[in-house]
Scaffold this motif. Structure first.
Motif, PDB file in Angstrom:
ATOM      1  N   VAL A 164     -19.657 -12.896 -15.594  1.00 32.50           N
ATOM      2  CA  VAL A 164     -19.326 -11.479 -15.480  1.00 32.50           C
ATOM      3  C   VAL A 164     -19.420 -11.040 -14.021  1.00 32.50           C
ATOM      4  CG1 VAL A 164     -20.049  -9.132 -16.097  1.00 32.50           C
ATOM      5  CG2 VAL A 164     -20.007 -10.928 -17.838  1.00 32.50           C
ATOM      6  N   ALA A 165     -20.484 -11.454 -13.337  1.00 32.35           N
ATOM      7  CA  ALA A 165     -20.653 -11.095 -11.929  1.00 32.35           C
ATOM      8  C   ALA A 165     -19.507 -11.632 -11.079  1.00 32.35           C
ATOM      9  CB  ALA A 165     -21.990 -11.618 -11.409  1.00 32.35           C
ATOM     10  N   THR A 166     -19.050 -12.838 -11.370  1.00 30.74           N
ATOM     11  CA  THR A 166     -17.930 -13.417 -10.635  1.00 30.74           C
ATOM     12  C   THR A 166     -16.689 -12.537 -10.752  1.00 30.74           C
ATOM     13  OG1 THR A 166     -18.763 -15.666 -11.010  1.00 30.74           O
ATOM     14  CG2 THR A 166     -16.435 -15.437 -10.413  1.00 30.74           C
ATOM     15  N   GLY A 167     -16.389 -12.138 -11.983  1.00 27.81           N
ATOM     16  CA  GLY A 167     -15.233 -11.278 -12.193  1.00 27.81           C
ATOM     17  C   GLY A 167     -15.368  -9.938 -11.502  1.00 27.81           C
ATOM     18  N   LEU A 168     -16.556  -9.343 -11.547  1.00 27.45           N
ATOM     19  CA  LEU A 168     -16.763  -8.038 -10.926  1.00 27.45           C
ATOM     20  C   LEU A 168     -16.663  -8.110  -9.405  1.00 27.45           C
ATOM     21  CD1 LEU A 168     -19.672  -6.526 -13.070  1.00 27.45           C
ATOM     22  CD2 LEU A 168     -17.201  -6.276 -13.357  1.00 27.45           C
ATOM     23  N   ALA A 170     -14.829 -10.103  -7.742  1.00 26.14           N
ATOM     24  CA  ALA A 170     -13.427 -10.336  -7.390  1.00 26.14           C
ATOM     25  C   ALA A 170     -12.544  -9.101  -7.575  1.00 26.14           C
ATOM     26  CB  ALA A 170     -12.868 -11.485  -8.228  1.00 26.14           C
ATOM     27  N   LEU A 171     -13.082  -8.012  -8.107  1.00 24.99           N
ATOM     28  CA  LEU A 171     -12.265  -6.827  -8.372  1.00 24.99           C
ATOM     29  C   LEU A 171     -11.960  -6.015  -7.120  1.00 24.99           C
ATOM     30  CD1 LEU A 171     -13.770  -5.460 -11.710  1.00 24.99           C
ATOM     31  CD2 LEU A 171     -11.618  -6.667 -11.385  1.00 24.99           C
ATOM     32  N   HIS A 172     -12.825  -6.105  -6.107  1.00 23.35           N
ATOM     33  CA  HIS A 172     -12.644  -5.238  -4.932  1.00 23.35           C
ATOM     34  C   HIS A 172     -13.231  -5.940  -3.713  1.00 23.35           C
ATOM     35  CE1 HIS A 172     -12.643  -1.562  -2.487  1.00 23.35           C
ATOM     36  NE2 HIS A 172     -11.866  -1.026  -3.412  1.00 23.35           N
ATOM     37  N   LEU A 173     -12.578  -5.793  -2.566  1.00 25.20           N
ATOM     38  CA  LEU A 173     -13.064  -6.470  -1.361  1.00 25.20           C
ATOM     39  C   LEU A 173     -14.446  -5.983  -0.945  1.00 25.20           C
ATOM     40  CD1 LEU A 173      -9.830  -6.589   0.827  1.00 25.20           C
ATOM     41  CD2 LEU A 173     -10.877  -8.454  -0.478  1.00 25.20           C
ATOM     42  N   SER A 174     -14.747  -4.710  -1.168  1.00 24.72           N
ATOM     43  CA  SER A 174     -16.071  -4.203  -0.795  1.00 24.72           C
ATOM     44  C   SER A 174     -17.190  -4.814  -1.625  1.00 24.72           C
ATOM     45  CB  SER A 174     -16.109  -2.671  -0.946  1.00 24.72           C
ATOM     46  OG  SER A 174     -15.969  -2.284  -2.306  1.00 24.72           O
ATOM     47  N   HIS A 175     -16.844  -5.411  -2.753  1.00 24.87           N
ATOM     48  CA  HIS A 175     -17.864  -6.016  -3.607  1.00 24.87           C
ATOM     49  C   HIS A 175     -18.429  -7.297  -3.007  1.00 24.87           C
ATOM     50  CE1 HIS A 175     -16.235  -3.900  -7.498  1.00 24.87           C
ATOM     51  NE2 HIS A 175     -16.574  -3.064  -6.533  1.00 24.87           N
ATOM     52  N   ILE A 176     -17.681  -7.920  -2.122  1.00 21.62           N
ATOM     53  CA  ILE A 176     -18.161  -9.178  -1.529  1.00 21.62           C
ATOM     54  C   ILE A 176     -19.387  -8.932  -0.642  1.00 21.62           C
ATOM     55  CG2 ILE A 176     -17.561 -11.091  -0.006  1.00 21.62           C
ATOM     56  CD1 ILE A 176     -14.687 -10.883  -1.050  1.00 21.62           C
ATOM     57  N   PRO A 177     -19.308  -8.064   0.381  1.00 22.31           N
ATOM     58  CA  PRO A 177     -20.528  -7.818   1.176  1.00 22.31           C
ATOM     59  C   PRO A 177     -21.618  -7.116   0.379  1.00 22.31           C
ATOM     60  CG  PRO A 177     -18.761  -6.328   1.838  1.00 22.31           C
ATOM     61  CD  PRO A 177     -18.142  -7.341   0.930  1.00 22.31           C
ATOM     62  N   LEU A 178     -21.248  -6.276  -0.588  1.00 22.21           N
ATOM     63  CA  LEU A 178     -22.267  -5.610  -1.404  1.00 22.21           C
ATOM     64  C   LEU A 178     -23.035  -6.631  -2.229  1.00 22.21           C
ATOM     65  CD1 LEU A 178     -23.622  -3.053  -2.489  1.00 22.21           C
ATOM     66  CD2 LEU A 178     -21.801  -2.924  -4.208  1.00 22.21           C
ATOM     67  N   ALA A 179     -22.321  -7.557  -2.844  1.00 21.03           N
ATOM     68  CA  ALA A 179     -22.992  -8.597  -3.627  1.00 21.03           C
ATOM     69  C   ALA A 179     -23.903  -9.451  -2.751  1.00 21.03           C
ATOM     70  CB  ALA A 179     -21.955  -9.475  -4.333  1.00 21.03           C
ATOM     71  N   ALA A 180     -23.438  -9.772  -1.556  1.00 21.95           N
ATOM     72  CA  ALA A 180     -24.264 -10.567  -0.640  1.00 21.95           C
ATOM     73  C   ALA A 180     -25.552  -9.827  -0.299  1.00 21.95           C
ATOM     74  CB  ALA A 180     -23.477 -10.877   0.627  1.00 21.95           C
ATOM     75  N   ALA A 181     -25.450  -8.524  -0.038  1.00 22.61           N
ATOM     76  CA  ALA A 181     -26.639  -7.735   0.287  1.00 22.61           C
ATOM     77  C   ALA A 181     -27.598  -7.679  -0.893  1.00 22.61           C
ATOM     78  CB  ALA A 181     -26.231  -6.316   0.694  1.00 22.61           C
ATOM     79  N   LEU A 182     -27.083  -7.530  -2.106  1.00 23.70           N
ATOM     80  CA  LEU A 182     -27.940  -7.450  -3.291  1.00 23.70           C
ATOM     81  C   LEU A 182     -28.595  -8.797  -3.593  1.00 23.70           C
ATOM     82  CD1 LEU A 182     -25.704  -5.219  -5.588  1.00 23.70           C
ATOM     83  CD2 LEU A 182     -27.852  -4.572  -4.479  1.00 23.70           C
ATOM     84  N   ALA A 213     -16.127 -16.326  -6.683  1.00 16.94           N
ATOM     85  CA  ALA A 213     -15.252 -15.155  -6.548  1.00 16.94           C
ATOM     86  C   ALA A 213     -14.461 -15.217  -5.238  1.00 16.94           C
ATOM     87  CB  ALA A 213     -16.083 -13.877  -6.608  1.00 16.94           C
ATOM     88  N   ILE A 214     -15.138 -15.546  -4.140  1.00 13.81           N
ATOM     89  CA  ILE A 214     -14.450 -15.624  -2.845  1.00 13.81           C
ATOM     90  C   ILE A 214     -13.397 -16.732  -2.852  1.00 13.81           C
ATOM     91  CG2 ILE A 214     -14.739 -16.112  -0.389  1.00 13.81           C
ATOM     92  CD1 ILE A 214     -17.527 -14.869  -0.590  1.00 13.81           C
ATOM     93  N   LEU A 215     -13.776 -17.892  -3.356  1.00 14.24           N
ATOM     94  CA  LEU A 215     -12.828 -19.010  -3.413  1.00 14.24           C
ATOM     95  C   LEU A 215     -11.656 -18.688  -4.321  1.00 14.24           C
ATOM     96  CD1 LEU A 215     -15.266 -22.067  -3.564  1.00 14.24           C
ATOM     97  CD2 LEU A 215     -13.810 -21.373  -1.647  1.00 14.24           C
ATOM     98  N   GLY A 216     -11.926 -17.984  -5.416  1.00 11.84           N
ATOM     99  CA  GLY A 216     -10.848 -17.618  -6.328  1.00 11.84           C
ATOM    100  C   GLY A 216      -9.845 -16.688  -5.669  1.00 11.84           C
ATOM    101  N   LEU A 217     -10.342 -15.663  -4.961  1.00  9.40           N
ATOM    102  CA  LEU A 217      -9.443 -14.736  -4.273  1.00  9.40           C
ATOM    103  C   LEU A 217      -8.631 -15.439  -3.196  1.00  9.40           C
ATOM    104  CD1 LEU A 217     -11.776 -11.609  -3.882  1.00  9.40           C
ATOM    105  CD2 LEU A 217      -9.848 -11.873  -5.448  1.00  9.40           C
ATOM    106  N   CYS A 218      -9.298 -16.293  -2.433  1.00  5.35           N
ATOM    107  CA  CYS A 218      -8.597 -17.025  -1.364  1.00  5.35           C
ATOM    108  C   CYS A 218      -7.551 -17.975  -1.947  1.00  5.35           C
ATOM    109  CB  CYS A 218      -9.601 -17.796  -0.516  1.00  5.35           C
ATOM    110  SG  CYS A 218     -10.714 -16.762   0.459  1.00  5.35           S
ATOM    111  N   THR A 219      -7.867 -18.613  -3.059  1.00  5.44           N
ATOM    112  CA  THR A 219      -6.928 -19.554  -3.676  1.00  5.44           C
ATOM    113  C   THR A 219      -5.689 -18.834  -4.183  1.00  5.44           C
ATOM    114  OG1 THR A 219      -8.760 -21.008  -4.332  1.00  5.44           O
ATOM    115  CG2 THR A 219      -6.663 -21.298  -5.473  1.00  5.44           C
ATOM    116  N   VAL A 220      -5.867 -17.660  -4.785  1.00  8.63           N
ATOM    117  CA  VAL A 220      -4.712 -16.886  -5.256  1.00  8.63           C
ATOM    118  C   VAL A 220      -3.821 -16.505  -4.078  1.00  8.63           C
ATOM    119  CG1 VAL A 220      -4.000 -14.698  -6.295  1.00  8.63           C
ATOM    120  CG2 VAL A 220      -5.865 -16.003  -7.309  1.00  8.63           C
ATOM    121  N   SER A 221      -4.423 -16.066  -2.976  1.00  3.19           N
ATOM    122  CA  SER A 221      -3.630 -15.722  -1.789  1.00  3.19           C
ATOM    123  C   SER A 221      -2.900 -16.936  -1.229  1.00  3.19           C
ATOM    124  CB  SER A 221      -4.528 -15.118  -0.706  1.00  3.19           C
ATOM    125  OG  SER A 221      -5.053 -13.876  -1.113  1.00  3.19           O
TER     126      SER A 221
END
Length: 485
Positions: A164-168, A170-182, A213-221
């Motif tokens: 679930v966290a992986t999907g969440l 990947a929903l928004h770019l701001s979630h990447i640094p936010l998740a890292a901080a948490l 999540a990061i790898l998934g977004l990069c792979t789609v691009s």
């Protein structure tokens, strides 16, 4: 209700009436959609059109992940837009219920309904549960990571929460640094509570979710546009930020004296003193020269925007730091509910999507409060004042939780406060302050206020029972005092 304490220190709770618990989720979801119901149509933001285009036409978005559009595609294609609002409200209710169980160690349908009802009338939450946008999931990501780090449960539950966290993320770019901080903060709290090994073991699933999540977004691009990065056009927001802060214009002027850049054609536009936010106009105004420049040479122009953002940072680091600090400060207090809930013109992509793919509900959309321009009248709750009061009370809840050894409450308060501060930094610095960015997460402060009051009340109740027992002259075997929950 009698609650027994396990050797690990976690109190187990009886399962309780399953039907009541299920019914509480249905009632909670209904409460969280009250604004959409009052509107007469699911709430829509200007960016909703792009996500709907992903769902209906499977178009790729250059400036943001397509994950949310793909997620809602089955709902909008089979059941319509109302199913998106209903599913989001139900998921939010379920996740809040899981947090309540994790912190209070009991499953109470009544408490869940009361909590949701308070959030529905006193916070910004219902403005996002009923909205076809991924902004709701910023706050829900914080709750999911909290459960994953501090209430993981069985191994199956751990990896389900990680998924679930992986999907969440990947929903928004701001979630990447936010998740890292948490994750960093959560690991530090785990280290403080349980030591190094427990911290490492606890953060591994969360880190795995972030990396996947990061790898998934990069792979789609990489597959779609041959670029291994989470998003193709994020540099445009940085450029706009420099223009809004007034530091990009002098750098552009110096560049254009000696070099020939495509961006030189926007000088007159961003230097116009009649534009209070030239950066936002650069992105969105109908007369902005940006769109023609990008259409003429998309790859080269996007590369130039990235080079310009780096040039501003190199030439004016002090100015960059200044607008970053000011943006962070302003975003901490800019959190007005209903931001962006305005009427949209027929030529906009959003309106075209509604009338083309959801023509059966087009009439309801046209007559909705939002399209009539009266939806914001429903934003009467003093949600910002309440959130401010809860932020002031949060240190008290944290102190009480630490003092009484309430590990999960301690972690919840810490992670919510980090979410509030980190979200303001990420959005205020990179995109510029906007009410909706902070409004999407400040309801978490109200949640910890509700839980904090409940925990304090039960602590006082436990002390009162203990005092009654101390003065009880009956033999111990004849007393029936329940264990402290």
């Amino acid at each position: 209700m009698r609650i027994a304490e396990t050797e690990a220190g976690v109190r187990s709770t009886p399962r309780g009436p399953v039907l009541a618990w299920i019914a509480a989720h249905g009632i909670g979801a209904l409460l969280l959609t009250w604004i959409a119901l009052a509107n007469g149509y699911p709430l829509l933001f200007s960016d909703s059109g792009g996500y709907l285009r992903v769902a209906t036409e499977f178009r790729y978005l250059l400036d943001r992940p397509i994950t949310y559009g793909l997620m809602i595609a089955p709902f909008v294609r089979l059941l319509g837009l109302w199913s998106v609002a209903g599913a989001q409200a139900l998921f939010a209710t379920w996740l809040i219920g899981q947090v309540l169980v994790a912190v209070t160690m009991r499953r109470s349908a009544v408490m869940l309904i009361v909590t949701i009802a308070v959030l529905a009338v006193s916070s910004s939450l219902p403005w996002f549960t009923g909205q076809v946008m991924p902004d709701l999931f910023t706050s829900l990501l914080a709750l999911t990571l909290y459960l994953l780090l501090f209430a993981p449960g069985t191994q199956l539950r751990v990896w389900l929460l990680a998924a679930v966290a992986t999907g969440l993320i990947a929903l928004h770019l701001s979630h990447i640094p936010l998740a890292a901080a948490l994750i960093v903060t959560g690991g530090a709290v785990l280290f403080w509570q349980d030591g190094g090994r427990a911290a490492v073991r606890g953060v591994i699933p969360a880190l795995a979710a972030l990396l996947v999540a990061i790898l998934g977004l990069c792979t789609v691009s990489l597959i779609v546009v041959d670029s291994f990065r989470p998003s193709l056009e994020s540099n445009q927001f940085l450029v706009a930020r420099t223009f809004d802060g007034g530091i990009g214009q002098p750098v552009l002027a110096r560049i254009c004296r000696t070099e020939t850049w495509r961006l030189c054609r926007v000088r007159g536009f961003v230097d116009d003193p009649r534009r209070p936010q030239p950066g936002q106009d650069y992105l969105w105004a109908a007369d902005s020269p940006r769109a023609p420049l990008e259409i003429a040479s998309p790859v080269a122009f996007r590369a130039e925007e990235g080079a310009f953002a780096r040039r501003v940072l190199h030439d004016d680091p002090g100015g960059t730091l200044r607008i970053a600090v000011l943006g962070w400060r302003d975003q901490l207090i800019d959190a007005r509910a209903a931001d962006g809930m305005v009427a949209y013109r027929p030529r906009m992509l959003l309106v075209q999507q509604i009338h083309r793919y959801f023509s059966g509900t087009g009439g309801a959309f046209d007559t909705s409060r939002q399209q009539r321009g009266v939806l914001q009248r429903l934003a009467i709750a003093p949600d910002r004042v309440i959130a401010l009061l809860m932020s002031l009370a949060a240190p008290v809840f944290l102190w009480a939780a630490i003092r009484h050894g309430d590990r999960r409450m301690t972690a919840l308060v810490v992670l919510v406060l980090v979410t509030v501060v980190a979200n303001a930094a990420i959005c205020g610095i990179l995109s510029g302050p906007a009410d909706r960015y902070q409004s999407r997460i400040v309801w978490l402060l109200v949640l910890i206020g509700i839980v904090g009051v409940e925990r304090c009340g039960r602590t006082l109740s436990g002390r009162a029972r203990s005092l009654d027992t101390r003065h009880d002259t009956r033999p111990p075997e004849s007393r029936t005092t329940p264990a402290f929950p």
